[in-house]
Write an enzyme that holds these catalytic residues in place. Structure first.
Site, PDB file in Angstrom:
ATOM      1  N   TYR A   1      23.802  32.988  40.632  1.00 33.02           N
ATOM      2  CA  TYR A   1      24.662  34.145  40.350  1.00 33.02           C
ATOM      3  C   TYR A   1      24.103  34.962  39.188  1.00 33.02           C
ATOM      4  O   TYR A   1      24.001  36.192  39.263  1.00 33.02           O
ATOM      5  CB  TYR A   1      26.063  33.617  40.035  1.00 33.02           C
TER       6      TYR A   1
ATOM      7  N   SER B   1      27.664  41.223  35.160  1.00 30.32           N
ATOM      8  CA  SER B   1      28.433  40.128  34.556  1.00 30.32           C
ATOM      9  C   SER B   1      27.906  39.786  33.166  1.00 30.32           C
ATOM     10  O   SER B   1      26.700  39.898  32.900  1.00 30.32           O
ATOM     11  CB  SER B   1      28.351  38.874  35.431  1.00 30.32           C
TER      12      SER B   1
HETATM   13  N1  LIG Z   1      36.589  37.980  37.054  1.00 33.28           N
HETATM   14  C1  LIG Z   1      35.724  37.921  36.068  1.00 33.28           C
HETATM   15  O1  LIG Z   1      36.021  37.452  34.976  1.00 33.28           O
HETATM   16  C2  LIG Z   1      34.336  38.448  36.251  1.00 33.28           C
HETATM   17  C3  LIG Z   1      33.406  38.258  35.230  1.00 33.28           C
HETATM   18  C4  LIG Z   1      32.133  38.784  35.364  1.00 33.28           C
HETATM   19  C5  LIG Z   1      31.796  39.499  36.516  1.00 33.28           C
HETATM   20  N2  LIG Z   1      32.725  39.655  37.501  1.00 33.28           N
HETATM   21  C6  LIG Z   1      32.313  40.416  38.678  1.00 33.28           C
HETATM   22  O2  LIG Z   1      33.343  41.305  39.050  1.00 33.28           O
HETATM   23  C7  LIG Z   1      33.337  41.499  40.473  1.00 33.28           C
HETATM   24  C8  LIG Z   1      34.712  41.228  41.050  1.00 33.28           C
HETATM   25  O3  LIG Z   1      35.142  39.952  40.640  1.00 33.28           O
HETATM   26  P1  LIG Z   1      36.578  39.344  40.992  1.00 33.28           P
HETATM   27  O4  LIG Z   1      36.964  38.506  39.849  1.00 33.28           O
HETATM   28  O5  LIG Z   1      37.521  40.407  41.465  1.00 33.28           O
HETATM   29  O6  LIG Z   1      36.132  38.371  42.186  1.00 33.28           O
HETATM   30  P2  LIG Z   1      36.837  37.992  43.559  1.00 33.28           P
HETATM   31  O7  LIG Z   1      36.150  36.794  44.074  1.00 33.28           O
HETATM   32  O8  LIG Z   1      38.313  37.930  43.372  1.00 33.28           O
HETATM   33  O9  LIG Z   1      36.499  39.255  44.479  1.00 33.28           O
HETATM   34  C9  LIG Z   1      35.272  39.406  45.140  1.00 33.28           C
HETATM   35  C10 LIG Z   1      35.542  39.948  46.531  1.00 33.28           C
HETATM   36  O10 LIG Z   1      34.292  40.074  47.222  1.00 33.28           O
HETATM   37  C11 LIG Z   1      34.516  39.723  48.554  1.00 33.28           C
HETATM   38  N3  LIG Z   1      33.280  39.309  49.221  1.00 33.28           N
HETATM   39  C12 LIG Z   1      32.610  38.128  49.058  1.00 33.28           C
HETATM   40  N4  LIG Z   1      31.579  38.061  49.885  1.00 33.28           N
HETATM   41  C13 LIG Z   1      31.562  39.224  50.595  1.00 33.28           C
HETATM   42  C14 LIG Z   1      30.735  39.735  51.636  1.00 33.28           C
HETATM   43  N5  LIG Z   1      29.713  39.011  52.158  1.00 33.28           N
HETATM   44  N6  LIG Z   1      30.997  40.953  52.143  1.00 33.28           N
HETATM   45  C15 LIG Z   1      32.057  41.674  51.666  1.00 33.28           C
HETATM   46  N7  LIG Z   1      32.882  41.230  50.706  1.00 33.28           N
HETATM   47  C16 LIG Z   1      32.644  40.016  50.176  1.00 33.28           C
HETATM   48  C17 LIG Z   1      35.520  38.577  48.492  1.00 33.28           C
HETATM   49  O11 LIG Z   1      36.199  38.380  49.725  1.00 33.28           O
HETATM   50  C18 LIG Z   1      36.422  39.017  47.355  1.00 33.28           C
HETATM   51  O12 LIG Z   1      37.577  39.715  47.816  1.00 33.28           O
HETATM   52  C19 LIG Z   1      32.235  40.579  41.002  1.00 33.28           C
HETATM   53  O13 LIG Z   1      31.041  41.311  41.137  1.00 33.28           O
HETATM   54  C20 LIG Z   1      32.066  39.555  39.904  1.00 33.28           C
HETATM   55  O14 LIG Z   1      30.789  38.990  39.887  1.00 33.28           O
HETATM   56  C21 LIG Z   1      33.968  39.143  37.399  1.00 33.28           C
END
Ligand SMILES: NC(=O)c1ccc[n+]([C@@H]2O[C@H](COP(=O)([O-])OP(=O)(O)OC[C@H]3O[C@@H](n4cnc5c(N)ncnc54)[C@H](O)[C@@H]3O)[C@@H](O)[C@H]2O)c1
Length: 245
Positions: free
Chosen positions: A150, A137
């Site tokens: 986080y 991230s």
């Molecule tokens: N969206 C952004 O702008 C952004 C920015 C920086 C980093 N990220 C990273 O990108 C990745 C995806 O983000 P996103 O926006 O799609 O998030 P999101 O929350 O939509 O998706 C994350 C998924 O992980 C699953 N999850 C949570 N706990 C779990 C567990 N114990 N076991 C299995 N699955 C589990 C959730 O059910 C969810 O479907 C993450 O690692 C996040 O940290 C996203």
């Protein structure tokens, strides 16, 4: 044929990654704690014509993680690609974070990545190679109010990427990371005023538009494909020119 495993594939970024890896020709295992979300991704990938199986899995459960990878090995010839993407991001001021909340964040975002990399890495080492991508991230660069647990877990994922690239390289396994900036997904719901947050993002990015999940997935495709065959231990920033590292 080996399998591409994508954790957190029920979320918007994981779903785009699963669809892209399927389009690249990989059979995909879409893994999520949320059964309905994983099933929705499975349907999307299948509708695209991809080979896909959905798994409900809690990454905090080490025995369940191990069992899933064992079944993949028996049924599908092992894991060739792993994308560690699942994460949780509770927002709590640092001075109020409980040990339980800290542990939970690290159980998913850090230990979960570790467990999957270890199980997949054993299969890849036996097969003579593979590719692992950890999703980190932009917050690793400067933190974010309320996201200290986080941010610490994502910093650990960057360090883990380098450590595994070093140790698994001799086995032909490449380990890299993608560091998303601000993508418009469910994760944005942590911000109270979406319109103000959108303006804030565009002010900070060099590119004056929001990124799409497909643009992150394209970088994962590169890092898991033949065009990055000499790239390992790197973190690629995918943030529209917000942080330049
Ligand atoms: N969206 C952004 O702008 C952004 C920015 C920086 C980093 N990220 C990273 O990108 C990745 C995806 O983000 P996103 O926006 O799609 O998030 P999101 O929350 O939509 O998706 C994350 C998924 O992980 C699953 N999850 C949570 N706990 C779990 C567990 N114990 N076991 C299995 N699955 C589990 C959730 O059910 C969810 O479907 C993450 O690692 C996040 O940290 C996203």
């Amino acid at each position: 044929m080996s399998i591409a495993v994508v954790t957190g594939a029920g979320g918007a970024l994981g779903r785009a990654i699963a669809r892209r890896l399927a389009a690249d020709g990989h059979a995909v295992a879409v893994v999520d704690i949320d059964t309905d979300a994983a099933e929705a991704t499975r349907k999307d990938v299948a509708a695209d014509g991809g080979a896909v199986r959905a798994w409900t899995l809690d990454l905090r459960d080490a025995a369940a993680v191990d069992e899933m990878f064992q079944v993949i090995a028996i049924q599908s010839g092992g894991t060739g690609i792993l994308v560690n993407n699942a994460a949780i991001y509770p927002t709590t001021p640092f001075l109020e974070v409980s040990p339980a909340e800290y542990d939970d964040v690290h159980a998913v975002n850090q230990r979960g990545y570790w467990l999957c990399a270890q199980a997949a890495g054993r299969q890849m080492a036996q097969a003579g190679g593979g590719a692992i991508v950890n999703v980190t991230s932009i917050v690793t660069h400067g933190g974010w109010d309320g996201l200290a647990s986080y941010a610490a877990s994502k910093g650990a994922a960057v360090s883990l990427t380098r450590a595994l690239a070093r140790e698994l390289g001799p086995c032909g396994i490449r380990v890299n990371a993608v560091s998303p900036g601000a993508f418009p997904t469910a994760a944005e719901e942590i911000h109270e005023d979406p319109a103000a947050y959108n303006r804030y993002v565009l002010d900070h990015q060099s590119l004056k538009r929001r990124g799409t999940p497909g643009e992150l997935a394209a970088v994962v495709s590169f890092l898991t494909g033949p065009d990055s065959s000499f790239v390992t231990g790197q973190t690629i920033e995918v943030n529209g020119g917000w942080v330049m590292a």
